[in-house]
Design an enzyme around this catalytic site. Structure first.
Site, PDB file in Angstrom:
ATOM      1  N   LYS A   1     -12.735  13.116  23.611  1.00 41.86           N
ATOM      2  CA  LYS A   1     -12.404  11.753  23.251  1.00 41.86           C
ATOM      3  C   LYS A   1     -12.186  10.948  24.523  1.00 41.86           C
ATOM      4  O   LYS A   1     -11.553  11.431  25.484  1.00 41.86           O
ATOM      5  CB  LYS A   1     -11.141  11.726  22.385  1.00 41.86           C
ATOM      6  CG  LYS A   1     -11.300  12.442  21.043  1.00 41.86           C
ATOM      7  CD  LYS A   1     -12.287  11.728  20.136  1.00 41.86           C
ATOM      8  CE  LYS A   1     -12.272  12.337  18.738  1.00 41.86           C
ATOM      9  NZ  LYS A   1     -13.212  11.628  17.832  1.00 41.86           N
TER      10      LYS A   1
ATOM     11  N   HIS B   1     -21.140  13.827  10.557  1.00 43.35           N
ATOM     12  CA  HIS B   1     -19.746  13.708  10.957  1.00 43.35           C
ATOM     13  C   HIS B   1     -18.833  14.575  10.096  1.00 43.35           C
ATOM     14  O   HIS B   1     -18.879  14.504   8.865  1.00 43.35           O
ATOM     15  CB  HIS B   1     -19.312  12.238  10.832  1.00 43.35           C
ATOM     16  CG  HIS B   1     -17.831  12.019  10.938  1.00 43.35           C
ATOM     17  ND1 HIS B   1     -17.045  11.671   9.862  1.00 43.35           N
ATOM     18  CD2 HIS B   1     -16.990  12.115  12.003  1.00 43.35           C
ATOM     19  CE1 HIS B   1     -15.788  11.545  10.270  1.00 43.35           C
ATOM     20  NE2 HIS B   1     -15.722  11.809  11.556  1.00 43.35           N
TER      21      HIS B   1
HETATM   22 MG    MG Z   1     -16.479  10.411  16.127  1.00 39.16          MG
END
Ligand code: MG
Length: 376
Positions: A175, A306
């Site tokens: 991230k 996802h």
């Molecule tokens: Mg994502």
């Protein structure tokens, strides 16, 4: 063969707790609070001939009670329907809730029924769902996301990457999108050095950059040989994603937040993704996911579905172009079965249907149920 019909439906709302509060860039920029649980919507369908299917949809942070309520309103429309006619069932459920629209929460509720009907059809055929759909492969390359969140300190991040690789994971996603860009660059640089130049590495900004920042960060990240840069911009900014995709060598990935085939079509048409990340429950189930997959195939895009690997492993196995599946162990406590990893790839389960059954833990975490018709 006498026609079989749907005779019973059970909806189950489950609150899945997460072991650690989860933070991505949306938390660091102050837009969201850390995530502590996921609301799961299960749909169990039974037919007169005794066939069964299990479907799943989900909501993060908000929307779970709304999905469950909407599903309960439209469920009676499916009683008496032929479980084989899944496309017709999807339309029946959409018309039953037509004023709630053809995207978002309304279709996510339909997604649980749709997945259950596909599971039922595959189980009835004695085939894994991947094979019912027409499989291209027995395993799919997979990358881990859960070890690379922003609440995780750098040293722990490195331990997580080692653990993932030892476990058979084929890629690592980090991230990024923190307010302090330097920290993003430091983390990516350190992990790239740790993994070596060739090991697949991705980053995900969770929509937290503006266009100029995304371009500058994208240019800096070109040096790290990334597989993709995910959600650099707001999920609805197709034109901005298209400009980035044209400007950078690193592929641009997005699509997880889109909640209909139409939204994906708009993104694809504008050239807003190199890697498309549809989420089957979010777009309304497997039936709409397959439509998105066809659009992506003809646009020349790679698909990396996802979340919810337990479902997406089957769908990814049936895609034409070599996809990626996202490894998240978060849903594992809900099921009795586990997916196998080998040499960087996730094996497609060989059990009929999705190959999943609800665990005692899932039953214990159930907050509400609703039954329709007669249930065995
Ligand atoms: Mg994502």
């Amino acid at each position: 063969m006498a026609q079989d019909i749907v005779t019973g439906i059970r909806l189950r709302s489950v609150a899945l707790p997460l072991q650690t509060p989860i933070s991505d860039a949306k938390v660091l920029t102050g837009r969201q609070r850390p995530m502590t649980e996921i609301a799961i919507l299960f749909c169990e369908i039974e037919t007169g001939a005794g066939h069964r299917g299990l479907g799943i949809s989900y909501a993060k942070r908000a929307g779970g009670p709304g999905q469950f309520a909407h599903a309960g309103e439209i469920a009676p429309a499916l009683l008496g329907a032929d479980p084989s006619d899944i496309a017709r069932a999807w339309d029946t459920l959409a018309w039953a809730g037509a004023s709630a629209g053809r995207s978002g929460l309304a279709v996510q509720a339909i997604g649980a029924f749709d997945v259950a009907l596909w599971d039922l059809k595959a189980r009835r055929a004695g085939l894994p769902l991947a094979k019912l759909l027409g499989a291209q492969r027995e395993s799919v390359r997979c990358y881990n996301t859960s070890g690379g969140f922003l609440h995780t300190p750098l040293e722990e991040l490195l331990v997580n990457t080692d653990r993932s690789r030892a476990h058979g994971i084929g890629g690592i996603k980090l991230k990024v999108g923190q307010p302090d860009w330097a920290q993003d660059i430091a983390r990516v640089s350190r992990v790239r050095a740790h993994l070596g130049d060739a090991f697949p590495l991705m980053v995900d900004a969770n929509q937290q950059w503006d266009r100029p920042t995304a371009l500058r960060m994208g240019r800096i990240f070109e040096a790290f040989n990334l597989i993709w840069i995910e959600e650099p911009l707001d999920c609805m900014d197709a034109a901005g994603h298209a400009a980035l995709a044209a400007a950078l060598d690193t592929p641009i990935a997005t699509g997880e937040m889109l909640t209909s085939v139409g939204e994906h079509w708009d993104l694809i048409r504008q050239g807003g993704a190199d890697v498309l990340m549809p989420d089957a429950p979010r777009v309304g189930g497997i039936t709409p996911f397959l439509k998105v997959a066809t659009l992506a195939e003809f646009a020349g895009l790679t698909i990396a579905p996802h979340f919810s690997m337990e479902l997406h492993i089957h769908l990814a196995a049936a895609l034409q172009r070599e996809p990626w599946v996202e490894h998240f162990e978060w849903l594992e406590p809900l099921f009795n079965e586990r997916l196998e990893l080998e040499d960087g790839r996730m094996m497609v389960p060989t059990r009929p249907g999705l190959g999943l059954s609800l665990s005692d833990q899932a039953l214990a975490w159930t907050r509400a149920t609703a039954g329709f018709g007669s249930l065995g």
